[in-house]
Design an enzyme around this catalytic site. Structure first.
Site, PDB file in Angstrom:
ATOM      1  N   SER A   2       0.893  -1.073  -0.206  1.00 21.90           N
ATOM      2  CA  SER A   2       0.030   0.117  -0.031  1.00 21.90           C
ATOM      3  C   SER A   2       1.000   1.300   0.000  1.00 21.90           C
ATOM      4  O   SER A   2       0.342   2.403  -0.391  1.00 21.90           O
ATOM      5  CB  SER A   2      -0.755  -0.098   1.368  1.00 21.90           C
ATOM      6  OG  SER A   2      -1.681  -1.062   1.211  1.00 21.90           O
TER       7      SER A   2
ATOM      8  N   TYR B  99       4.691 -12.428   4.616  1.00 21.13           N
ATOM      9  CA  TYR B  99       3.657 -11.790   3.792  1.00 21.13           C
ATOM     10  C   TYR B  99       3.246 -12.596   2.496  1.00 21.13           C
ATOM     11  O   TYR B  99       4.137 -12.750   1.468  1.00 21.13           O
ATOM     12  CB  TYR B  99       4.294 -10.338   3.299  1.00 21.13           C
ATOM     13  CG  TYR B  99       3.180  -9.359   2.522  1.00 21.13           C
ATOM     14  CD1 TYR B  99       2.106  -9.769   2.137  1.00 21.13           C
ATOM     15  CD2 TYR B  99       3.486  -8.221   2.246  1.00 21.13           C
ATOM     16  CE1 TYR B  99       1.130  -9.053   1.325  1.00 21.13           C
ATOM     17  CE2 TYR B  99       2.785  -7.428   1.219  1.00 21.13           C
ATOM     18  CZ  TYR B  99       1.269  -7.616   1.074  1.00 21.13           C
ATOM     19  OH  TYR B  99       0.574  -7.029   0.376  1.00 21.13           O
TER      20      TYR B  99
ATOM     21  N   GLY C  84      -5.448 -10.440   4.415  1.00 18.39           N
ATOM     22  CA  GLY C  84      -4.848  -9.488   3.829  1.00 18.39           C
ATOM     23  C   GLY C  84      -5.828  -9.340   2.379  1.00 18.39           C
ATOM     24  O   GLY C  84      -5.436  -8.186   1.663  1.00 18.39           O
TER      25      GLY C  84
ATOM     26  N   LYS D 176       0.716 -12.669   6.948  1.00 18.52           N
ATOM     27  CA  LYS D 176      -0.219 -11.891   6.254  1.00 18.52           C
ATOM     28  C   LYS D 176      -0.658 -12.486   5.141  1.00 18.52           C
ATOM     29  O   LYS D 176      -0.013 -12.982   3.975  1.00 18.52           O
ATOM     30  CB  LYS D 176       0.194 -10.592   5.846  1.00 18.52           C
ATOM     31  CG  LYS D 176      -0.824  -9.754   5.225  1.00 18.52           C
ATOM     32  CD  LYS D 176      -0.037  -8.182   5.060  1.00 18.52           C
ATOM     33  CE  LYS D 176      -1.327  -7.313   4.277  1.00 18.52           C
ATOM     34  NZ  LYS D 176      -1.426  -6.970   2.942  1.00 18.52           N
TER      35      LYS D 176
ATOM     36  N   ASP E 131      -9.052  -7.500   1.506  1.00 22.27           N
ATOM     37  CA  ASP E 131     -10.083  -6.663   1.997  1.00 22.27           C
ATOM     38  C   ASP E 131     -11.553  -7.163   2.040  1.00 22.27           C
ATOM     39  O   ASP E 131     -12.436  -7.180   2.564  1.00 22.27           O
ATOM     40  CB  ASP E 131     -10.097  -5.066   1.672  1.00 22.27           C
ATOM     41  CG  ASP E 131      -8.580  -4.580   1.926  1.00 22.27           C
ATOM     42  OD1 ASP E 131      -7.552  -5.186   2.020  1.00 22.27           O
ATOM     43  OD2 ASP E 131      -8.588  -3.376   2.058  1.00 22.27           O
ATOM     44  N   GLU E 132     -11.579  -7.511   0.689  1.00 20.94           N
ATOM     45  CA  GLU E 132     -13.163  -7.913   0.135  1.00 20.94           C
ATOM     46  C   GLU E 132     -13.504  -9.263   0.875  1.00 20.94           C
ATOM     47  O   GLU E 132     -14.543  -9.543   0.594  1.00 20.94           O
ATOM     48  CB  GLU E 132     -12.964  -7.897  -1.508  1.00 20.94           C
ATOM     49  CG  GLU E 132     -12.134  -8.935  -2.070  1.00 20.94           C
ATOM     50  CD  GLU E 132     -10.733  -8.670  -2.305  1.00 20.94           C
ATOM     51  OE1 GLU E 132      -9.944  -8.992  -3.391  1.00 20.94           O
ATOM     52  OE2 GLU E 132     -10.026  -7.585  -1.729  1.00 20.94           O
TER      53      GLU E 132
ATOM     54  N   THR F  19      -2.676 -12.720   2.079  1.00 23.01           N
ATOM     55  CA  THR F  19      -3.433 -12.209   1.141  1.00 23.01           C
ATOM     56  C   THR F  19      -3.726 -12.942  -0.004  1.00 23.01           C
ATOM     57  O   THR F  19      -2.855 -13.077  -1.050  1.00 23.01           O
ATOM     58  CB  THR F  19      -2.583 -10.867   0.615  1.00 23.01           C
ATOM     59  OG1 THR F  19      -2.422 -10.145   1.562  1.00 23.01           O
ATOM     60  CG2 THR F  19      -3.486 -10.007  -0.337  1.00 23.01           C
TER      61      THR F  19
END
Length: 285
Positions: free
Chosen positions: A46, A132, A183, A160, A185-186, A162
């Site tokens: 980000s 990550y 990770g 994390k 968001d949706e 994602t």
């Protein structure tokens, strides 16, 4: 022990000349902490970390730690080389970060033994390590067995995640007990149902309160409310997801944070995108 459940991966505000706007970065950190964040995730995707210099990453971390005023800070130190990532990890310890995180080293295809060596070198810097896991971007896909092998090093405390393979996430957590951050968001509600402990997401920069509401509703067993709020958040996410970082910065500007534009080769947000974003927010506040 500091709370570390919901971390905001703050964007990097830039001035018109693409220099880092450290004053606005401090304001952003204070904004999200006031909104209920447990801490800050620094210099991840980000933040446009691949577009930042080594020295900028160090100064950004120091700025965030100062502005966070004792809140939990996770420093992403991922880099293409072990030497650079380890140097950033040592700096993170010296600066006062609570943990470090890293994507696997990118560009070349490394063996699992080589990837383990990379994460071991980061752990040697002296802070707890978060892996990550973002295979869509890093092009590294660990198997369930490889994750379990990584986490045998107790200095690597979590990941994390994602990704959207929540079967894999649940199995890894069940077998290792590591701390898992959602990770995607949706898919936050789906990750909670699969056992995620916390979350780190780009859209938390501007609508963190929705995710706090989702978490609280889920824990109270109010599943219909949790799903309703998740759908509302996704109505916004769907509008920006194709160009998430430039659009996130535009939303922050609407909220009073002068985040500027992203560094090139990102293009500025168009007027059409701005109209769509404003409409999405008006309909989902």
């Amino acid at each position: 022990m500091k709370k570390r459940e919901l971390l905001v991966p703050v964007v990097t505000p830039f001035r018109a000349d693409e220099s880092v706007n450290y004053g606005e970065l401090k304001r952003l950190v204070r904004k999200v902490l006031n909104e209920g964040a447990d801490g800050i995730y620094v210099c991840g995707g980000s933040s446009e970390f691949v577009l930042l210099t080594h020295e900028e990453r160090k100064e950004i971390l120091e700025t965030v730690i100062s502005a966070a005023d004792g809140a939990y800070v996770a420093a992403h130190v991922g880099a293409a080389s072990t030497a650079e990532a380890a140097a950033l990890a040592r700096h993170a310890k010296k600066a006062g970060a609570d943990c470090i995180a890293s994507v696997p080293p990118y560009w070349y295809k490394y063996s699992f033994v080589e990837l383990c060596g990379y994460f071991t070198a980061l752990a040697d810097a002296g802070l707890p390590v978060m892996v990550y896991n973002i295979p869509a971007s890093s092009k590294v896909s660990f198997t369930q067995e490889e994750f379990c092998a990584l986490f045998r090093d107790e200095r690597i405390f979590g990941m994390k995640f994602t990704d959207t393979n929540y079967y894999q996430m649940e199995r890894i957590k069940a077998k290792t007990g590591v701390y898992v951050y959602s990770g995607a968001d949706e898919c936050y509600l789906s990750a909670l149902a699969a056992g995620a402990d916390g979350a780190i997401g780009t859209t938390y920069n501007f609508m963190l309160k929705k995710y706090i509401d989702i978490r609280d509703a889920f824990r109270k067993g109010e599943n219909e409310r949790a799903l309703r709020v998740m759908a509302s958040a996704n109505n916004v996410t769907e509008t920006i997801i194709a160009r998430c970082l430039p659009c996130t910065k535009y939303v922050l500007t609407l909220q009073g944070i002068d985040a500027g534009e992203c560094r090139g080769p990102f293009a500025p947000v168009t007027e059409e995108e701005k109209r769509a974003i404003r409409t999405a927010f008006e309909n989902n506040l």
